[in-house]
Design a protein around this motif. Sequence first.
Motif, PDB file in Angstrom:
ATOM      1  N   UNK A   1      34.267  55.893  35.431  1.00 12.93           N
ATOM      2  CA  UNK A   1      34.544  55.637  36.846  1.00 12.93           C
ATOM      3  C   UNK A   1      33.429  54.786  37.433  1.00 12.93           C
ATOM      4  N   UNK A   2      33.784  54.017  38.459  1.00 16.58           N
ATOM      5  CA  UNK A   2      32.839  53.125  39.121  1.00 16.58           C
ATOM      6  C   UNK A   2      32.814  53.415  40.618  1.00 16.58           C
ATOM      7  N   UNK A   3      31.634  53.673  41.153  1.00 20.62           N
ATOM      8  CA  UNK A   3      31.479  53.912  42.587  1.00 20.62           C
ATOM      9  C   UNK A   3      31.130  52.625  43.335  1.00 20.62           C
ATOM     10  N   UNK A   4      31.324  52.674  44.649  1.00 18.38           N
ATOM     11  CA  UNK A   4      30.821  51.682  45.619  1.00 18.38           C
ATOM     12  C   UNK A   4      31.587  50.364  45.638  1.00 18.38           C
ATOM     13  N   UNK A   5      32.726  50.282  44.979  1.00 19.89           N
ATOM     14  CA  UNK A   5      33.478  49.029  45.020  1.00 19.89           C
ATOM     15  C   UNK A   5      34.080  48.820  46.408  1.00 19.89           C
ATOM     16  N   UNK A   6      34.208  47.575  46.873  1.00 16.35           N
ATOM     17  CA  UNK A   6      33.646  46.350  46.281  1.00 16.35           C
ATOM     18  C   UNK A   6      32.186  46.176  46.696  1.00 16.35           C
TER      19      UNK A   6
ATOM     20  N   UNK B   1      32.360  38.795  39.018  1.00 15.77           N
ATOM     21  CA  UNK B   1      32.089  40.154  38.538  1.00 15.77           C
ATOM     22  C   UNK B   1      33.389  40.857  38.181  1.00 15.77           C
ATOM     23  N   UNK B   2      34.367  40.781  39.087  1.00 26.17           N
ATOM     24  CA  UNK B   2      35.643  41.467  38.853  1.00 26.17           C
ATOM     25  C   UNK B   2      36.338  40.923  37.612  1.00 26.17           C
ATOM     26  N   UNK B   3      36.386  39.612  37.496  1.00 24.18           N
ATOM     27  CA  UNK B   3      37.048  38.986  36.347  1.00 24.18           C
ATOM     28  C   UNK B   3      36.375  39.397  35.048  1.00 24.18           C
ATOM     29  N   UNK B   4      35.031  39.406  35.045  1.00 23.40           N
ATOM     30  CA  UNK B   4      34.273  39.769  33.848  1.00 23.40           C
ATOM     31  C   UNK B   4      34.483  41.227  33.486  1.00 23.40           C
ATOM     32  N   UNK B   5      34.472  42.101  34.482  1.00 22.96           N
ATOM     33  CA  UNK B   5      34.637  43.533  34.235  1.00 22.96           C
ATOM     34  C   UNK B   5      36.049  43.851  33.739  1.00 22.96           C
ATOM     35  N   UNK B   6      37.040  43.268  34.361  1.00 23.72           N
ATOM     36  CA  UNK B   6      38.421  43.500  33.942  1.00 23.72           C
ATOM     37  C   UNK B   6      38.633  43.046  32.497  1.00 23.72           C
ATOM     38  N   UNK B   7      38.092  41.885  32.162  1.00 22.62           N
ATOM     39  CA  UNK B   7      38.242  41.361  30.800  1.00 22.62           C
ATOM     40  C   UNK B   7      37.535  42.263  29.787  1.00 22.62           C
ATOM     41  N   UNK B   8      36.334  42.723  30.141  1.00 20.74           N
ATOM     42  CA  UNK B   8      35.575  43.577  29.223  1.00 20.74           C
ATOM     43  C   UNK B   8      36.326  44.876  28.946  1.00 20.74           C
ATOM     44  N   UNK B   9      36.893  45.473  29.986  1.00 21.51           N
ATOM     45  CA  UNK B   9      37.654  46.707  29.799  1.00 21.51           C
ATOM     46  C   UNK B   9      38.889  46.463  28.938  1.00 21.51           C
ATOM     47  N   UNK B  10      39.583  45.363  29.197  1.00 19.57           N
ATOM     48  CA  UNK B  10      40.776  45.050  28.414  1.00 19.57           C
ATOM     49  C   UNK B  10      40.419  44.753  26.964  1.00 19.57           C
TER      50      UNK B  10
ATOM     51  N   UNK C   1      18.745  50.517  37.568  1.00 21.99           N
ATOM     52  CA  UNK C   1      18.645  49.510  36.505  1.00 21.99           C
ATOM     53  C   UNK C   1      19.154  48.166  37.022  1.00 21.99           C
ATOM     54  N   UNK C   2      20.244  48.207  37.793  1.00 25.35           N
ATOM     55  CA  UNK C   2      20.776  46.985  38.405  1.00 25.35           C
ATOM     56  C   UNK C   2      19.735  46.324  39.305  1.00 25.35           C
ATOM     57  N   UNK C   3      19.023  47.117  40.095  1.00 19.82           N
ATOM     58  CA  UNK C   3      18.022  46.550  41.006  1.00 19.82           C
ATOM     59  C   UNK C   3      16.884  45.897  40.226  1.00 19.82           C
ATOM     60  N   UNK C   4      16.483  46.497  39.101  1.00 20.05           N
ATOM     61  CA  UNK C   4      15.444  45.899  38.260  1.00 20.05           C
ATOM     62  C   UNK C   4      15.933  44.579  37.662  1.00 20.05           C
ATOM     63  N   UNK C   5      17.163  44.577  37.213  1.00 19.75           N
ATOM     64  CA  UNK C   5      17.764  43.373  36.630  1.00 19.75           C
ATOM     65  C   UNK C   5      17.865  42.254  37.666  1.00 19.75           C
ATOM     66  N   UNK C   6      18.408  42.577  38.844  1.00 23.74           N
ATOM     67  CA  UNK C   6      18.608  41.546  39.872  1.00 23.74           C
ATOM     68  C   UNK C   6      17.274  41.011  40.399  1.00 23.74           C
ATOM     69  N   UNK C   7      16.275  41.860  40.518  1.00 23.86           N
ATOM     70  CA  UNK C   7      14.969  41.394  40.985  1.00 23.86           C
ATOM     71  C   UNK C   7      14.345  40.447  39.969  1.00 23.86           C
TER      72      UNK C   7
ATOM     73  N   UNK D   1      26.907  44.103  38.514  1.00 23.54           N
ATOM     74  CA  UNK D   1      26.877  43.044  37.502  1.00 23.54           C
ATOM     75  C   UNK D   1      26.576  43.585  36.118  1.00 23.54           C
ATOM     76  N   UNK D   2      25.611  44.525  36.006  1.00 24.31           N
ATOM     77  CA  UNK D   2      25.289  45.027  34.669  1.00 24.31           C
ATOM     78  C   UNK D   2      26.460  45.822  34.086  1.00 24.31           C
ATOM     79  N   UNK D   3      27.274  46.413  34.951  1.00 20.62           N
ATOM     80  CA  UNK D   3      28.466  47.104  34.458  1.00 20.62           C
ATOM     81  C   UNK D   3      29.427  46.104  33.820  1.00 20.62           C
ATOM     82  N   UNK D   4      29.651  44.984  34.514  1.00 22.57           N
ATOM     83  CA  UNK D   4      30.541  43.954  33.979  1.00 22.57           C
ATOM     84  C   UNK D   4      29.987  43.353  32.696  1.00 22.57           C
TER      85      UNK D   4
END
Length: 311
Positions: free
Chosen positions: A28-33, A45-54, A167-173, A223-226
């Motif tokens: 499950x994913x929280x906080x969308x969008x 992000x959405x396109x990448x995440x959807x493709x990865x799941x598929x 982890x996302x905040x470390x990555x984005x920074x 982003x790191x989820x995608x």
Amino acid sequence: MSYYYKISVLLLSYLLSFALFSKEIAITFDDSPRGASGYFDGPTRAKTLIKALKDHKVEQVAFFSVSKRLDDEGIKRLKSYNDAGHIIANHTHSHPDINKLSLDEYSADFLKADKRLSQFDNFEKWFRFPYLREGDTKDKRDGMRSLLYEHGYRNAYITLNNYDWYIESLFQESIKQSMNIDMDRMSRFYVSVLMEGIEYYDELAEKHLERSPKHVLLLHEMDISALFIGDLVDELRQRGWKIITPEEAYTDDIAHFETDTVLKFNPGRIGEVAIGKGQRKGLWHKTLDEKYLQQRFEQEVLSKPNLSNEN
């Protein structure tokens, strides 16, 4: 009995054993969008995440959504998840902390989200409390339990907690500072940290339930989820986990558990069970510690690799 018949029987026995005893996990994913102004923009992000799941054959996940973020782009992003067959669910209108609001204020925020999110075909009346906090007083906790029941909602608890948002905040920074991130090392770090937490909480469940329940993994729409969800799914399957839908996960008997303890800070359903059994320490694993994560990130992602140890 022929050699090939014996091999077939052994193979069938192995497959049946794997099916019966593999551990199960829903994603499950929280906080969308969620805000997207770093590595990816929202549509990417959405396109990448959807493709990865598929691509990794994840049939269905749930997106717990914050209706305040439903501007034109946010609506399109949630619709893309909806149209890909995933569940849209309620995570309040403005992502408030129930500990800082009255029951009436929090209830109104919840109901506003219910109204706005019902536009999506795959909307389910599932509610996840922001920060997992369900009320710092008995009146708030019981008031929300009654409100969810009145409106036909399920309390969409989690069993597997983590700080992927940090982890996302470390990555984005690091991206913002134009650091050269090795994506392979970043993926290994992400997967390693999440698996460490997943296995810890599963062991905690085994201790107090004497079984591994149908788990619900908390992640965030980031982003790191995608980028790395496919690598996480691969690792889970390699370690014997079966990916199931959230709907299937919520058929577990643990869905009927309600703690009698008023918790200002909630560690998740497994932690609630542990508290009921008398455990007071170890409810938050070390992977939910920002200092621990920052140290590992610097060592495993940012530090110069020892080439002699690299594959």
